[in-house]
Design an enzyme around this catalytic site. Structure first.
Site, PDB file in Angstrom:
ATOM      1  N   ARG A 110       9.086  29.085 -33.096  1.00 61.14           N
ATOM      2  CA  ARG A 110       9.493  30.340 -33.107  1.00 61.14           C
ATOM      3  C   ARG A 110      10.629  30.638 -32.100  1.00 61.14           C
ATOM      4  O   ARG A 110      10.547  29.754 -30.998  1.00 61.14           O
ATOM      5  CB  ARG A 110       8.638  31.548 -33.164  1.00 61.14           C
ATOM      6  N   GLY A 111      11.566  31.675 -32.068  1.00 60.34           N
ATOM      7  CA  GLY A 111      12.486  31.729 -30.974  1.00 60.34           C
ATOM      8  C   GLY A 111      13.756  31.024 -31.620  1.00 60.34           C
ATOM      9  O   GLY A 111      13.789  29.816 -32.082  1.00 60.34           O
ATOM     10  N   ALA A 112      14.794  31.671 -31.389  1.00 58.59           N
ATOM     11  CA  ALA A 112      15.956  31.288 -32.191  1.00 58.59           C
ATOM     12  C   ALA A 112      16.450  29.791 -31.684  1.00 58.59           C
ATOM     13  O   ALA A 112      16.720  29.139 -32.562  1.00 58.59           O
ATOM     14  CB  ALA A 112      17.153  32.113 -31.898  1.00 58.59           C
ATOM     15  N   ARG A 140      13.724  31.177 -42.390  1.00 63.37           N
ATOM     16  CA  ARG A 140      13.916  32.412 -41.757  1.00 63.37           C
ATOM     17  C   ARG A 140      15.612  32.753 -41.716  1.00 63.37           C
ATOM     18  O   ARG A 140      16.339  32.117 -41.412  1.00 63.37           O
ATOM     19  CB  ARG A 140      13.384  32.409 -40.464  1.00 63.37           C
ATOM     20  N   GLN A 162       4.086  38.412 -29.452  1.00 63.53           N
ATOM     21  CA  GLN A 162       4.831  37.276 -28.874  1.00 63.53           C
ATOM     22  C   GLN A 162       4.810  37.593 -27.316  1.00 63.53           C
ATOM     23  O   GLN A 162       4.911  36.579 -26.257  1.00 63.53           O
ATOM     24  CB  GLN A 162       6.194  37.326 -29.226  1.00 63.53           C
ATOM     25  N   ASP A 184      18.564  37.053 -31.262  1.00 65.29           N
ATOM     26  CA  ASP A 184      18.548  36.086 -32.708  1.00 65.29           C
ATOM     27  C   ASP A 184      19.857  35.808 -33.154  1.00 65.29           C
ATOM     28  O   ASP A 184      20.072  34.869 -33.772  1.00 65.29           O
ATOM     29  CB  ASP A 184      17.588  36.679 -33.528  1.00 65.29           C
ATOM     30  N   ASN A 216      17.709  41.313 -32.108  1.00 67.54           N
ATOM     31  CA  ASN A 216      16.608  40.461 -31.456  1.00 67.54           C
ATOM     32  C   ASN A 216      15.252  41.448 -32.030  1.00 67.54           C
ATOM     33  O   ASN A 216      15.348  42.089 -32.791  1.00 67.54           O
ATOM     34  CB  ASN A 216      16.710  40.979 -29.837  1.00 67.54           C
TER      35      ASN A 216
HETATM   36  O1  MRU Z   1      10.136  36.237 -34.537  1.00 63.27           O
HETATM   37  P1  MRU Z   1      10.529  35.462 -33.559  1.00 63.27           P
HETATM   38  O2  MRU Z   1       9.252  35.293 -32.451  1.00 63.27           O
HETATM   39  O3  MRU Z   1      11.078  34.140 -34.022  1.00 63.27           O
HETATM   40  O4  MRU Z   1      11.569  36.337 -32.701  1.00 63.27           O
HETATM   41  C1  MRU Z   1      12.170  35.860 -31.345  1.00 63.27           C
HETATM   42  C2  MRU Z   1      12.818  36.690 -30.792  1.00 63.27           C
HETATM   43  O5  MRU Z   1      13.281  37.816 -31.168  1.00 63.27           O
HETATM   44  C3  MRU Z   1      13.391  36.223 -29.357  1.00 63.27           C
HETATM   45  O6  MRU Z   1      13.696  37.255 -28.647  1.00 63.27           O
HETATM   46  C4  MRU Z   1      14.708  35.467 -29.654  1.00 63.27           C
HETATM   47  O7  MRU Z   1      14.405  34.880 -30.648  1.00 63.27           O
HETATM   48  C5  MRU Z   1      15.405  35.019 -28.614  1.00 63.27           C
HETATM   49  S1  MRU Z   1      14.440  33.291 -27.839  1.00 63.27           S
HETATM   50  C6  MRU Z   1      15.322  32.642 -26.784  1.00 63.27           C
END
Ligand code: MRU
Length: 348
Positions: free
Chosen positions: A45-47, A88, A192, A233, A243
């Site tokens: 996870r994480g963009a 996603r 998270q 994101d 985000n």
């Molecule tokens: O649902 P997630 O855990 O994938 O969401 C992640 C976030 O919102 C992060 O803040 C974002 O992706 C930035 S990661 C460098």
């Protein structure tokens, strides 16, 4: 340095983020569909990490396609791209990476597909690594000496398969001796912040304080918070920022308390094809995540449940956007176009 997602010649090695912090487990995936499942289930996870993983997923599909007849190879890989794109909807890095992979697919001969696509996936990963290193340096320059910094969700190494964006800047500022304390929100419902950001901060030796999401206003009223830094994101052309859910409320509280609110993200997160945040698709996730806590049901059966995974922070609440090409301030429409003119063609 090992990263949370890595290419290992004929497989993808991936840290299972859903198991942290109890277990640090790496999985080795050889099927594109397994990469898609890992993104969908948020084991990765994480963009930026999602974008990198998806690119490697396409490379895996290309390796499998080598065993098919030449005319069947491109359709097989197109199908893998379509499956990965369904995982996603919010982080544009996923679509930007898939769009780049599709462009290489269309330019390459059947005999050359797996080599060309593997090289492009490695290039996408290398660019994220370089981008997050630059973002960490630029972001650290915004953090004053003796700083207390607040962050939300996780924008660290594991979320980027690289050095981290918001958390990369914080860790770099700490290395420079400027950070006294980092306040991390737990980030309901999937925690998270509590599970991942605190784990990364403790591993990096950065003094960390965990709070629940509902404590942010009280903390801003009663403690000195120098700045807020979060990841993103998807960033619309006007600077609106999608985000993790809860980010917008924190940004508005920061504004009310005259605390600068910074967003740190690579240009692969900028989507110039979306004019404002209203055009960003917000992922809606299972009600079970809200009715349960840490796997245990806490709400009685029967209520309506909302579970948007992201929200949109209006650009007027954002003091600066830190990219690998520099620090952008308002008017974002101009700065983002200059910095990210190439980015964001994919996704919709
Ligand atoms: O649902 P997630 O855990 O994938 O969401 C992640 C976030 O919102 C992060 O803040 C974002 O992706 C930035 S990661 C460098």
């Amino acid at each position: 340095m090992t990263y949370s997602v890595e290419w290992r010649g004929d497989r993808v090695r991936m840290l299972d983020q859903s198991k942290l912090p109890q277990e640090e487990r790496y999985d080795e995936l050889t099927e594109s569909d397994d990469v898609a499942a890992a993104i969908r289930d948020m084991r990765v996870r994480g963009a930026p990490a999602i974008g990198v993983a998806a690119a490697y997923g396409v490379a895996l599909a290309a390796l499998h396609a080598d065993r098919l007849g030449p005319s069947l190879r491109a359709p097989h890989i197109e199908m893998a791209i379509a499956t990965l794109a369904q995982t996603r909807p919010t982080a544009v890095n996923l679509f930007a990476a898939l769009e780049r992979m599709r462009a290489v697919l269309r330019q390459s001969s059947p005999a050359d597909l797996s080599r060309a696509l593997t090289e492009e996936a490695l290039r996408i990963h290398r660019e994220e690594i370089d981008a997050s290193a630059a973002i960490s340096t630029y972001g650290a320059s915004l953090i004053p000496p003796n700083a207390t910094v607040l962050t939300h969700c996780n924008a660290g190494m594991i979320a980027t398969a690289a050095h981290g964006t918001a958390l990369g800047a914080i860790v770099e500022a700490h290395r420079q001796g400027k950070v006294t304390r980092v306040i991390a929100t737990e980030t309901r419902p999937l925690l998270q912040g509590a599970r991942l950001t605190i784990w990364e901060l403790v591993n990096a030796g950065v003094p960390a304080t965990l709070i629940t999401d509902s404590m942010v206003c009280h903390v801003m009223q009663t403690m000195h918070v120098d700045c807020v830094i979060v990841g993103a994101d998807r960033i619309a052309a006007n600077g609106d920022v999608a985000n993790k859910i809860g980010t917008c409320g924190i940004a508005m509280l920061a504004r009310a308390h005259h605390i600068p609110f910074y967003v740190a993200a690579p240009t692969s997160t900028v989507d110039l094809s979306v004019r404002t945040g209203a055009g960003i698709t917000i992922e809606q996730r299972s009600p079970d995540e809200v009715t349960s806590f840490a796997g245990r049901r806490v709400a009685t059966a029967g209520p309506d449940v909302l579970n948007p995974a992201f929200d949109v922070t209006p650009h007027r609440c954002v003091a600066a956007i830190v990219t690998e090409r520099g620090i952008i301030t308002a008017p974002y429409i101009r700065g983002l176009k200059e910095c990210a003119g190439h980015a964001g063609e994919g996704g919709k």
